[in-house]
Scaffold this motif. Structure first.
Motif, PDB file in Angstrom:
ATOM      1  N   UNK A   1     -23.478   7.533   8.993  1.00  0.00           N
ATOM      2  CA  UNK A   1     -23.667   7.261   7.520  1.00  0.00           C
ATOM      3  C   UNK A   1     -22.662   7.872   6.707  1.00  0.00           C
ATOM      4  N   UNK A   2     -21.894   7.060   5.941  1.00  0.00           N
ATOM      5  CA  UNK A   2     -20.810   7.487   5.156  1.00  0.00           C
ATOM      6  C   UNK A   2     -20.921   6.867   3.597  1.00  0.00           C
ATOM      7  N   UNK A   3     -21.889   7.573   2.971  1.00  0.00           N
ATOM      8  CA  UNK A   3     -21.914   6.976   1.609  1.00  0.00           C
ATOM      9  C   UNK A   3     -20.612   6.994   0.495  1.00  0.00           C
ATOM     10  N   UNK A   4     -19.913   8.029   1.097  1.00  0.00           N
ATOM     11  CA  UNK A   4     -18.740   8.126   0.197  1.00  0.00           C
ATOM     12  C   UNK A   4     -17.503   7.010   0.697  1.00  0.00           C
ATOM     13  N   UNK A   5     -17.508   6.827   1.836  1.00  0.00           N
ATOM     14  CA  UNK A   5     -16.793   5.877   2.199  1.00  0.00           C
ATOM     15  C   UNK A   5     -16.974   4.520   1.739  1.00  0.00           C
ATOM     16  N   UNK A   6     -18.410   4.234   1.928  1.00  0.00           N
ATOM     17  CA  UNK A   6     -18.899   3.011   1.124  1.00  0.00           C
ATOM     18  C   UNK A   6     -18.650   2.767  -0.087  1.00  0.00           C
TER      19      UNK A   6
ATOM     20  N   UNK B   1     -12.768   0.135  -4.265  1.00  0.00           N
ATOM     21  CA  UNK B   1     -11.330   0.207  -4.103  1.00  0.00           C
ATOM     22  C   UNK B   1     -10.788  -1.246  -3.324  1.00  0.00           C
ATOM     23  N   UNK B   2      -9.628  -0.984  -2.706  1.00  0.00           N
ATOM     24  CA  UNK B   2      -9.088  -1.941  -1.833  1.00  0.00           C
ATOM     25  C   UNK B   2      -9.194  -1.417  -0.559  1.00  0.00           C
ATOM     26  N   UNK B   3      -9.626  -2.475   0.533  1.00  0.00           N
ATOM     27  CA  UNK B   3      -9.446  -2.127   1.714  1.00  0.00           C
ATOM     28  C   UNK B   3      -8.348  -2.835   2.491  1.00  0.00           C
TER      29      UNK B   3
ATOM     30  N   UNK C   1      -6.112   9.243  -7.368  1.00  0.00           N
ATOM     31  CA  UNK C   1      -6.491   8.181  -6.650  1.00  0.00           C
ATOM     32  C   UNK C   1      -7.056   9.068  -5.457  1.00  0.00           C
ATOM     33  N   UNK C   2      -7.804   8.226  -4.489  1.00  0.00           N
ATOM     34  CA  UNK C   2      -8.047   8.723  -3.302  1.00  0.00           C
ATOM     35  C   UNK C   2      -8.076   7.566  -2.258  1.00  0.00           C
ATOM     36  N   UNK C   3      -7.431   7.855  -1.253  1.00  0.00           N
ATOM     37  CA  UNK C   3      -7.415   7.001   0.010  1.00  0.00           C
ATOM     38  C   UNK C   3      -7.788   7.747   1.269  1.00  0.00           C
ATOM     39  N   UNK C   4      -8.480   6.807   2.136  1.00  0.00           N
ATOM     40  CA  UNK C   4      -9.034   7.267   3.259  1.00  0.00           C
ATOM     41  C   UNK C   4      -9.074   6.228   4.448  1.00  0.00           C
TER      42      UNK C   4
ATOM     43  N   UNK D   1      -9.004   2.484   2.744  1.00  0.00           N
ATOM     44  CA  UNK D   1      -9.261   2.150   1.620  1.00  0.00           C
ATOM     45  C   UNK D   1      -8.769   3.034   0.518  1.00  0.00           C
ATOM     46  N   UNK D   2      -8.526   2.472  -0.671  1.00  0.00           N
ATOM     47  CA  UNK D   2      -7.831   3.370  -1.745  1.00  0.00           C
ATOM     48  C   UNK D   2      -8.616   2.930  -3.159  1.00  0.00           C
TER      49      UNK D   2
END
Length: 296
Positions: free
Chosen positions: A26-31, A37-39, A268-271, A292-293
């Motif tokens: 369960x990853x609401x932030x990544x979702x 953003x861009x994947x 910006x945030x990327x993961x 994702x960014x």
């Protein structure tokens, strides 16, 4: 502009008939990041090189190795242990590292790096199986290593990352390969209290350190390394890997996303992952990894 990046070590795994850990978690932030953003997919392991953090983190930080990276050099740098000119640092693992007289007689300086948490065969013995954890030793010296027995793993020597970064890049990590890579590349490294690189790591402390680093004058990039997914997968603990990804989403990505949203046009945030690690086998795999960014 401040670029936050979160590296989820070993987060991916081969796609098969069952959902992956990233799909199960369960990853609401990544979702939300993926929606905003861009994947993309990134190849972090150059063809022919070992699959691991020692290879992938240099690529993510901006230097692509052309040969295996010296793991011993990374371990020494992570701990601020000097390696004099003309000498090399070697990482050695194994239950047979008990009598170290041969290394001492050969002129090597020894540092015991033994971890309290052991991993699966190939990375250490299983705590759940009731086996003693292996000993990890860093041997610094000149010349070849003496014979140490077949049950001792000698990590390959190789390239030492060059200083291509500076203090504008800050890496938040536990003591280990990621911190060693960053320090040798020239980045500023922060090891918060409670950061272990395992599932017991204090992720809130890492997030606080990242936000504080972003407020420093001149800092333009803050990278947070989270080792827990990889550590859990090495133990073949699929549930722990899912929990590790969820914890990173909640305690690292969520506060960083809020900070980026509060800095419109300035952050910006990327993961993404550095490489994969399959909890079914406990082994790394080097397929391209998703990232994702999103910029506010």
């Amino acid at each position: 502009m401040t670029a936050f990046e979160v590296v989820l070590d070993g987060a991916t795994e081969p796609v098969g008939p069952h959902p992956t850990s990233l799909e199960r978690a369960a990853t609401p932030t990544l979702d939300e990041l993926a929606l905003r953003g861009e994947v993309s997919w990134r190849r972090t392991i150059p063809r022919g090189l070992p699959v691991g953090t020692e290879t992938a983190m240099p690529v993510l930080l901006g230097w692509t190795p052309t040969a295996p990276v010296a793991r011993g050099a990374l371990e020494a740098a992570a701990r601020d242990l000097p390696v004099p000119a003309g000498r090399r640092a070697h990482r050695l693992d194994g239950p047979g590292i008990g009598d170290l007289r041969a290394l001492r007689d050969a002129g090597f300086t020894l540092h015991d790096l033994t971890r309290r948490r052991a991993l699966v065969p190939g990375h250490g013995a299983s705590v759940r199986g009731g086996l003693e954890p292996p000993r990890t030793v860093l041997a610094i010296g000149a010349g070849p290593l003496p014979a140490l027995g077949s049950d001792v793993r000698i990590w390959a020597d190789g390239l030492v990352p060059p200083p291509v970064l500076d203090a504008r890049t800050v890496v938040v990590a536990a003591v280990g390969a990621a911190a060693g890579v960053a320090r040798l590349l020239g980045a500023d490294v922060i090891v918060p209290d409670g950061a272990t690189g395992d599932t017991d790591s204090d992720l809130r402390a890492k997030a606080r350190a990242a936000l504080a680093a972003a407020d420093r004058p001149g800092v333009t990039r803050v990278v947070v390394h989270v080792g827990a997914p990889d550590a859990a997968a090495h133990r073949r603990d699929a549930e722990a890997k899912v929990c590790a990804i969820e914890a990173a989403d909640r305690h690292v990505l969520a506060p960083l996303l809020a900070a980026v949203a509060a800095r419109p046009g300035r952050a910006s945030l990327a993961a993404g992952a550095d490489h994969g690690c399959d909890p079914a086998t406990g082994r790394h795999h080097g397929a391209p990894v998703p990232w994702v960014r999103w910029a506010s």
